[in-house]
Design a protein around this motif. Structure first.
Motif, short mmCIF file in Angstrom:
data_model
loop_
_atom_site.label_atom_id
_atom_site.label_comp_id
_atom_site.label_asym_id
_atom_site.label_seq_id
_atom_site.Cartn_x
_atom_site.Cartn_y
_atom_site.Cartn_z
N CYS A 31 -6.09 2.51 -5.35
CA CYS A 31 -5.14 2.15 -6.41
C CYS A 31 -5.23 0.66 -6.73
N CYS A 50 -3.54 -3.49 -3.36
CA CYS A 50 -3.78 -4.52 -2.34
C CYS A 50 -4.63 -5.65 -2.91
N CYS A 62 -7.28 5.98 1.61
CA CYS A 62 -7.26 5.00 0.51
C CYS A 62 -7.54 5.67 -0.81
N CYS A 107 0.83 -1.22 0.00
CA CYS A 107 0.00 0.00 0.00
C CYS A 107 0.86 1.27 0.00
#
Ligand code: SF4
Ligand code: SF4
Length: 519
Positions: free
Chosen positions: A303, A306, A300, A286
């Motif tokens: 992207c 994860c 967050c 991350c």
């Protein structure tokens, strides 16, 4: 370190964890994102290549507009107050096109956010793209996560000095290239690049490159996730754009919990074990330093790295991908109700699976139809209407205009033969990059005739005059009317201008003033 699941457990800690939120003024804890691989990472590479390619290469594209206009495809020509975009040329009075495009970009952002969450942040925001680029350099020089952590914690040696100097030097070069590319949008790029390197460019060019080098280096290399967390307003605004049917990156704890590093032992003891093996792979990749298993967080940027990391783990374990996935809140809530028997017990994996270990038919999955709902239809309709309006206006706009200013003082002059004369400033706008001959005709005003000051055009009701390409031509025009033809103190008449080659024309209705006594 491998446990009995044969999945490596990473020593990763979510430094921005929602559970242990740092005080605002605490010193930043460095994040060392591990390289991710998977379909979202590949998509991000593609988006990165396209966006950086567009940014750096666009000023070098040429577009032939003939000998009287610049041949740079995209150019913001501040000196001549023009904006060129391929076949489109925008004059200052047409700036509403740019305003319209900005409104479209805003509505488009609302549409994307309501449909697929913070896709802008995760894939195309310049901060995300440049941080990704800076991380590529960092990994190439210092290695992946563990090597970087070791290097950072280790003492200063000649090797560490060389690696750090190399990294920061390349970051500065990227920053300078970014600033350099920016100024090429404002002048002829091939000419300006020569001037830059020979020290003959304008001081403002060097200042702009220096400022953008510093900001790119600082934001992309040094501050990274802090820009998104502390400086950007969008994470705060986007909450209003999302609803229960928007896609966001979600840890599906309805199938992941209870998490365990020793699932086999737990199951052998007759206890429930979810799919999460607590390997921290999702935390290690991350770039924002958060743990998506803590739930939705402002940090967050979606992207999806994860997701890639966790999918890789699920592949190794032979389990279904998607423990972390793009999911809607409505699906997530439905699945949580299923996994907790309507909220009456903790998450119980057996409630979402059949006896043969497959997902129950009752588990809700995302389907594309959820993107198309009243909210997104409204955004799409507004976006399309603005776009169509701009396009129609662009395709039908005039490239020849006339504007007229009546002299304020004196309003009229009485000549020796009793006739009345008014003075006007006539502005002819030739908005194409070609010279043309404009015919100016007066319509109405019985018996009236025009003469052009400073030009040997004979007085009459019409004259032709050349106008340079892409220029505004100002004429001082006198209009005279015999006393016996005057009907009122304020008569209207029309200046008509036309290009008889292209059949373009424009008109302006002007007023002719006369004294009471002239009739
Ligand atoms: S969510 Fe996936 S990647 Fe993250 S700790 Fe659990 S198993 Fe590992
Ligand atoms: S939690 Fe996942 S999606 Fe969110 S920023 Fe971190 S890696 Fe990206």
């Amino acid at each position: 370190m491998l446990d009995q699941t044969h999945v490596e457990r990473l020593e990763a800690e979510a430094v921005n964890s929602a559970k242990t939120r740092q005080p605002l003024y605490a010193a930043r804890r460095k994040i060392f994102p591990k390289r991710a691989s998977g379909s979202f990472r590949r998509f991000k590479w593609l988006v990165m290549a396209i966006t950086l390619g567009i940014y750096y290469l666009t000023p070098w594209l040429r577009w032939d507009r003939g000998p009287f206009a610049p041949d740079q495809a995209v150019l913001l020509d501040l000196a001549n107050r023009r904006f060129y975009f391929f076949f489109i040329e925008i004059w200052p009075q047409e700036f509403y096109y740019v305003a319209g495009l900005l409104v479209m970009a805003g509505v488009g952002l609302f549409l994307i956010t309501s449909a697929v969450g913070r896709a802008w942040c995760g894939y195309t925001c310049p901060q995300t793209v440049w941080v990704d680029l800076f991380l590529v350099v960092e990994r190439a020089i210092e290695g992946d996560r563990n090597a970087r952590i070791k290097l950072d914690a280790g003492p200063w040696t000649a090797r560490k000095l060389v690696l750090r100097v190399s990294k920061h030097a390349i970051w500065l070069v990227i920053g300078a290239a970014t600033g350099g590319a920016w100024i090429f949008y404002f002048a002829d790029a091939p000419t300006l690049v020569g001037e830059l390197f020979t020290g003959t460019a304008a001081p403002v060019a060097y200042i702009t490159v220096a400022v953008l080098t510093a900001t790119t280096y600082t934001f992309g290399g040094l501050m990274r996730e802090q820009v998104c967390t502390y400086m950007c307003p969008w994470p705060r605004i986007q909450a209003a754009m999302l609803d229960e049917n928007s896609l966001t990156v979600t840890y599906n704890d309805w199938r992941g919990e209870p998490r365990s590093r020793h699932a086999k032992k737990v199951l052998a003891a007759g206890l429930p074990a979810g799919d999460c093996v607590d390997c921290n792979a999702c935390v290690a990749v991350c770039p924002m330093g958060i743990d998506i298993r803590d739930g939705q967080q402002l940090e967050c940027i979606t992207c999806a790295l994860c997701i890639d990391a966790c999918d890789g783990v699920m592949d190794k374990l032979g389990k279904e991908r998607g423990l972390i996935s793009y999911a809607t809140l409505s699906d997530y809530n439905a699945n949580m109700m299923l996994a907790t028997a309507g909220g009456s017990c903790p998450v119980t994996p057996s409630l979402v699976r059949t006896v043969d270990g497959k997902f129950s038919d009752k588990v809700a999955h995302f389907h594309i139809g959820k993107i198309f709902r009243p909210r997104t239809y409204v955004y799409m309709a507004v976006w399309s209407l603005i776009g169509l309006g701009l396009l129609y206006s662009l395709l039908t706009r005039d490239r020849l205009e006339v504007n007229v200013l009546h002299d304020r003082n004196p309003q009229f002059v009485t000549l020796h033969d009793g006739s009345i004369r008014n003075g006007y400033t006539v502005k002819l706008l030739n908005m194409i990059p070609e010279p043309r001959t404009i015919v100016v005709t007066m319509q109405g005003l019985q018996g009236g005739e025009m003469s052009v000051v400073g030009d040997d055009i004979p007085a009459g009701r019409s004259f032709a005059i050349p106008v340079e390409p892409d220029r505004l031509k100002m004429l001082k025009v006198f209009v005279r009317q015999p006393a016996d033809q005057i009907h009122g103190t304020a008569q209207t008449f029309t200046f008509r201008v036309e290009d008889r080659a292209s059949f373009e024309a424009d008109e302006y209705t002007a007023t002719f003033n006369a004294p009471e006594t002239a009739r």
